[in-house]
Design a protein around this motif. Structure first.
Motif, mmCIF file in Angstrom:
data_model
loop_
_atom_site.group_PDB
_atom_site.id
_atom_site.type_symbol
_atom_site.label_atom_id
_atom_site.label_comp_id
_atom_site.label_asym_id
_atom_site.label_seq_id
_atom_site.Cartn_x
_atom_site.Cartn_y
_atom_site.Cartn_z
ATOM 1 N N GLU A 92 1.020 -1.266 -0.071
ATOM 2 C CA GLU A 92 0.034 -0.043 -0.033
ATOM 3 C C GLU A 92 0.945 1.210 -0.012
ATOM 4 O O GLU A 92 0.597 2.185 -0.656
ATOM 5 C CB GLU A 92 -0.891 -0.095 1.343
ATOM 6 C CG GLU A 92 -1.860 -1.025 1.103
ATOM 7 C CD GLU A 92 -1.690 -2.383 1.376
ATOM 8 O OE1 GLU A 92 -0.699 -2.589 1.971
ATOM 9 O OE2 GLU A 92 -2.217 -3.508 0.860
ATOM 10 N N ARG A 93 1.849 1.326 0.845
ATOM 11 C CA ARG A 93 2.763 2.308 0.828
ATOM 12 C C ARG A 93 3.378 2.631 -0.347
ATOM 13 O O ARG A 93 3.605 3.699 -0.906
ATOM 14 C CB ARG A 93 3.936 2.175 1.829
ATOM 15 C CG ARG A 93 3.688 2.618 3.217
ATOM 16 C CD ARG A 93 3.521 3.952 3.701
ATOM 17 N NE ARG A 93 4.803 4.791 3.074
ATOM 18 C CZ ARG A 93 5.835 4.646 3.920
ATOM 19 N NH1 ARG A 93 5.841 4.055 4.993
ATOM 20 N NH2 ARG A 93 6.778 5.354 3.479
ATOM 21 N N GLU A 96 1.196 4.362 -3.026
ATOM 22 C CA GLU A 96 0.859 5.667 -2.476
ATOM 23 C C GLU A 96 2.154 6.424 -3.088
ATOM 24 O O GLU A 96 1.781 7.492 -3.576
ATOM 25 C CB GLU A 96 0.981 5.653 -0.868
ATOM 26 C CG GLU A 96 -0.399 6.162 -0.256
ATOM 27 C CD GLU A 96 0.068 6.303 1.507
ATOM 28 O OE1 GLU A 96 -0.617 5.466 1.768
ATOM 29 O OE2 GLU A 96 0.898 7.112 1.805
ATOM 30 N N LYS A 99 2.108 6.786 -6.963
ATOM 31 C CA LYS A 99 0.911 7.560 -7.246
ATOM 32 C C LYS A 99 1.333 8.911 -7.138
ATOM 33 O O LYS A 99 1.059 9.907 -7.967
ATOM 34 C CB LYS A 99 -0.436 7.147 -6.635
ATOM 35 C CG LYS A 99 -1.104 6.028 -7.033
ATOM 36 C CD LYS A 99 -2.763 6.356 -6.543
ATOM 37 C CE LYS A 99 -3.316 5.003 -6.483
ATOM 38 N NZ LYS A 99 -4.590 5.377 -6.002
ATOM 39 N N SER A 179 -4.763 6.377 -10.928
ATOM 40 C CA SER A 179 -5.450 5.370 -9.810
ATOM 41 C C SER A 179 -5.858 4.148 -10.956
ATOM 42 O O SER A 179 -5.881 2.791 -10.605
ATOM 43 C CB SER A 179 -6.798 5.910 -9.312
ATOM 44 O OG SER A 179 -6.340 6.783 -8.258
#
Lengths: 245, 230
Positions: A92-93, A96, A99, A179
Motif C-alpha cells: 500500500e505504501r 501511495e 501515485k 488510479s
C-alpha cells in the motif's frame, strides 16, 4: 484507457517518434546501433543530442505498452512482492508513493519503478562499497523523454504522464488516470519478468567487475625500488579485498 | 529594578512594532480572473470545451496551489524554517508561473468580432517589421519554435527593454518569460501544453498554431508594447 486514446497515442504519437527517429539515424554513426545504445549515446551525459527525444520516447512507449494488459491490476507476488515490502514497507505504501510521484511530475514526463544495483543517484557513479543491501527498488520520476536507462538503473514499470496519455479520457484529472492505471491496467507478470532479468544482469555485471578488478591488480607492474617486504604487504592487502563483501 | 522596567518597556515596543508589521504583511490571496469573452467565442480556432477546461480547471488549479504554497511559505518564513522555504520554491515557480502565464494568455486572445486576428498597427506593427521583416515571418518563426518545443511550455513574443528590441523566446513548463532574462517583457504568449489544444487538434500541434493567430488580440500586445517602450 479508451480505444480512441490508444489510436492516437500509439497510432500517431508513438508512430511519429519512430518514423522521425529513423529519419534522423539514417546515414549517421547511430545507424546500426541498438535502440538502448542510441539512447545512451545521444543522452550524452545530459548534454542531449538531437536524436535523443525520439529515441527515448520510442523506447519509453514500447516499455509503457508492455507494462499494461487488459484485466491488469491486482497485486504482485513472490520475489517482487517481497522486495516491494522490504523497500517500501508495504504494498500500500508503494502504491501511495508511486501515485504521488506520477501526480507531482511537473509538466510532461514519466514515473518509474526501477531496480537499482549499486548505482548512486549521481550519473555514472558506481557504489565503491557494493553490498546486497544496495540492490533495491526505487521510485523515480523523469521529465519529457528522460528514462532511468541513462542513470544505469533497470526500469521495471512505467506510467506515461504526458497530457496526451490521459487527456481524452480524463482531461485534467491526472490522479484519476493514475488510479485506474494501478487498479486495472498494470501487468505485474511483466514487471516480475523484468525484475528477474534485472537481477540476473546485475549479478553478471558484478562478476564482470570483480574479474576485471582482479585482472587489473594481478597485472600491476612491480616497482624495482621497493624491497621484498613491501611486496609482501601488498599481497596481504589483496587477500583482504577478496574477502570483503 | 530600574533595569528591569527598562527591559519591559523595550520588549513592549518591540511587540507592538511586530504586530503592526504582521498586520501590514497580511497575505494576499489570488483568484481566477474572469474571461473577457464567452467560452465559445473563440471558435473555431479554439473550442469552447477547451476554453472552459483550460480556464475553470487548469488555471484555477494553478491559483489554488499557488495560494497554498504562499501560505506555507509565509509560515516557514515566520518560523525561520529555511529548508521549507527553499523546498517550496519549485511549487511557487510552477503554480505562480502558471497563474502569471495564463492571466496574460486570456488577454492575448479575443473573438474575431472584437478584433481578434487583426494585425498590429502603430508602433508595434512597425517594430515587428523592423525586427522580423514582416508579420508573416514573425508568425512563421513563432510557429516553428512552438512546434519544436519538446514536452510542455510556451512560445513568446517579448520586448527586451534593455536592448530595445523584440524577441521570440520559449520557456519550459510554466516558467514565466522573465526567467529567460530579467529585462524581458511578455507581449504575447501562446500556450503549447497539450491541454491547450489536445481535445480539438490531438497530436497535430502545428494546426493549432496555424489557427490560433485568427484570435490573437494584437490590441493588448500593442498597449503593453507602447507602455513598456516609452
Amino acid at each position: 484507457m479508451s480505444r480512441e486514446t490508444l489510436a492516437y497515442h500509439w497510432g500517431k504519437h508513438h508512430r511519429t517518434y519512430v518514423e522521425n527517429l529513423n529519419k534522423q539515424v539514417v546515414g549517421t554513426d547511430l545507424e546500426g546501433l541498438s535502440l538502448e545504445d542510441i539512447i545512451i549515446v545521444t543522452y550524452n551525459k545530459g548534454d542531449i543530442l538531437p536524436a535523443f527525444n525520439n529515441a527515448a520516447q520510442a523506447w519509453n512507449h514500447d516499455f509503457f505498452w508492455e507494462s499494461m494488459k487488459p484485466g491488469g491490476g491486482g497485486k504482485p507476488s513472490g520475489d517482487l512482492l517481497d522486495l516491494i515490502e522490504r523497500d517500501f514497507g508495504s504494498f500500500e505504501r508503494f502504491i501511495e508513493e508511486f501515485k504521488a510521484a506520477a501526480a507531482t511530475q511537473f509538466g510532461s514526463g514519466w514515473a518509474w519503478l526501477a531496480y537499482k544495483a549499486n548505482r548512486l543517484d549521481v550519473e555514472n557513479a558506481v557504489n565503491p562499497w557494493p553490498s546486497e543491501k544496495d540492490k533495491e527498488l526505487v521510485i523515480v520520476k523523469s521529465p519529457n523523454a528522460v528514462n532511468p536507462l541513462v542513470w544505469d538503473y533497470f526500469p521495471l514499470l512505467t506510467i506515461d504522464v504526458w497530457e496526451h496519455a490521459y487527456y481524452l479520457d480524463f482531461q485534467n484529472r491526472r490522479p484519476d488516470y493514475i488510479s485506474v492505471f494501478m487498479e486495472k491496467l498494470v501487468s505485474w507478470e511483466t514487471v516480475n519478468t523484468r525484475l528477474e532479468k534485472a537481477k540476473a544482469r546485475a549479478a553478471e555485471r558484478e562478476m564482470e567487475e570483480e574479474r576485471r578488478r582482479k585482472e587489473e591488480e594481478e597485472g600491476k607492474p612491480t616497482n624495482e625500488e621497493e624491497d621484498d617486504d613491501d611486496l609482501e604487504m601488498y599481497v596481504d592487502n589483496d587477500n583482504d579485498d577478496s574477502e570483503a563483501e | 529594578m530600574a533595569l528591569r522596567s527598562l527591559a519591559t518597556r523595550k520588549t513592549l515596543t518591540l511587540a507592538l512594532k511586530s504586530t503592526r508589521l504582521a498586520q501590514s504583511r497580511a497575505l494576499q490571496t489570488f483568484s481566477l480572473p474572469d474571461l473577457p469573452y464567452d467560452y465559445g467565442a473563440l471558435e473555431p480556432s479554439i473550442s469552447g470545451e477547451i476554453m472552459q477546461l483550460h480556464h475553470q480547471k487548469h488555471h484555477q488549479t494553478y491559483i489554488t496551489n499557488y495560494n497554498k504554497a504562499l501560505e506555507q511559505l509565509h509560515d516557514a518564513i515566520q518560523k525561520g524554517d529555511s529548508s521549507t522555504v527553499v523546498k517550496l520554491q519549485s511549487a511557487i515557480k510552477f503554480n505562480g508561473g502558471g497563474h502569471i502565464n495564463h492571466s496574460i494568455f486570456w488577454k492575448n486572445l479575443a473573438p474575431i468580432s472584437e478584433g481578434g486576428g487583426e494585425p498590429p498597427h502603430g508602433s508595434l506593427g512597425w517594430a515587428i517589421d523592423t525586427n522580423f521583416g514582416s508579420l508573416e515571418s514573425l508568425i512563421q518563426k513563432m510557429n516553428a519554435e512552438g512546434a519544436a518545443l519538446q514536452g510542455s511550455g510556451w512560445v513568446w513574443l517579448g520586448l527586451d527593454k534593455e536592448l530595445k528590441k523584440l524577441v521570440v523566446e520559449t520557456t519550459t513548463n510554466q516558467d514565466p518569460l522573465v526567467t529567460n532574462g530579467p529585462n524581458l517583457v511578455p507581449l504575447l504568449g501562446i500556450d503549447v501544453w497539450e491541454h491547450a489544444y489536445y481535445l480539438q487538434y490531438k497530436n497535430v500541434r502545428p494546426d493549432y498554431l496555424k489557427n490560433v493567430w485568427k484570435v490573437i488580440n494584437w490590441k493588448y500586445a500593442s498597449e503593453v508594447y507602447e507602455k513598456e517602450s516609452a
